[in-house]
Design a protein around this motif. Structure first.
Motif, mmCIF file in Angstrom:
data_model
loop_
_atom_site.group_PDB
_atom_site.id
_atom_site.type_symbol
_atom_site.label_atom_id
_atom_site.label_comp_id
_atom_site.label_asym_id
_atom_site.label_seq_id
_atom_site.Cartn_x
_atom_site.Cartn_y
_atom_site.Cartn_z
ATOM 1 N N LYS A 79 16.806 30.162 4.551
ATOM 2 C CA LYS A 79 16.854 28.735 4.223
ATOM 3 C C LYS A 79 17.612 28.494 2.931
ATOM 4 N N GLN A 80 18.299 29.538 2.452
ATOM 5 C CA GLN A 80 19.051 29.407 1.215
ATOM 6 C C GLN A 80 20.537 29.251 1.480
ATOM 7 N N ARG A 81 21.138 28.348 0.716
ATOM 8 C CA ARG A 81 22.581 28.098 0.792
ATOM 9 C C ARG A 81 23.236 28.830 -0.370
ATOM 10 N N HIS A 82 24.198 29.692 -0.047
ATOM 11 C CA HIS A 82 24.908 30.464 -1.063
ATOM 12 C C HIS A 82 26.382 30.079 -1.050
ATOM 13 N N ALA A 83 26.893 29.692 -2.215
ATOM 14 C CA ALA A 83 28.320 29.409 -2.338
ATOM 15 C C ALA A 83 29.085 30.723 -2.270
ATOM 16 N N LEU A 84 30.232 30.688 -1.639
ATOM 17 C CA LEU A 84 31.078 31.879 -1.532
ATOM 18 C C LEU A 84 32.254 31.744 -2.494
ATOM 19 N N SER A 85 32.507 32.802 -3.228
ATOM 20 C CA SER A 85 33.649 32.831 -4.140
ATOM 21 C C SER A 85 34.794 33.538 -3.420
#
Length: 159
Positions: A79-85
């Motif tokens: 349920k976690q949103r992780h930004a991608l670099s």
């Protein structure tokens, strides 16, 4: 589909009729091949620009969310949103694959869509895909993008 009419009919009425029935350009014989190539590229540029205008601003292909205007990509893990670099090329590759997640894109197609500016080799796509895969694995996403031996890549393996 863009249409360019190549014809020997050189009267104004013929040109007008061709354009009225849907041709994007009209070239009369004899013609300079370099001019035809330039006209074809111009028609393709215009049609690609029109296609981009109808494209959604945000692509969603689980577990990805890709904002095309902000050049931001995120992955949902649990349920976690992780930004991608991502680098620009990695971002373009992910976006291209997300447009049709189950479709297999050849290296040449990915190269043309994501690295059109140079004389880049098709195997360069493999290197960028590998780096993209490592970044996704760091976020807990395994096996994406999926490789199809001897063909290219797709976003999902379909399993």
């Amino acid at each position: 589909t863009p249409v360019i009419m190549l014809t020997a009919l050189d009267q104004d009425i013929d040109k007008l009729m061709g354009l009225r029935i849907g041709a994007d350009d009209y070239v009369v014989k004899p013609f300079n091949p370099a001019e035809v190539v330039a006209r074809a590229q111009a028609v393709l540029r215009r049609s690609m620009a029109a296609a981009r205008q109808t494209e959604p601003r945000v692509l969603r292909a689980d577990p990805f969310e890709i904002d095309l205007e902000q050049h931001e990509a995120a992955v949902l893990v649990g349920k976690q949103r992780h930004a991608l670099s991502l680098t620009l090329t990695e971002f373009k590759l992910l976006a291209q694959l997300a447009r049709a997640p189950r479709r297999v894109f050849t290296r040449a197609e990915l190269l043309a869509a994501c690295l059109p500016e140079g004389d880049t080799l098709e195997r360069t796509v493999d290197s960028h895909i590998s780096k993209l895969r490592k970044k996704l694995e760091e976020r807990g996403v395994e096996g994406i993008p999926a490789g199809v031996r001897g063909v290219g890549y797709k976003l999902w393996s379909g399993e």
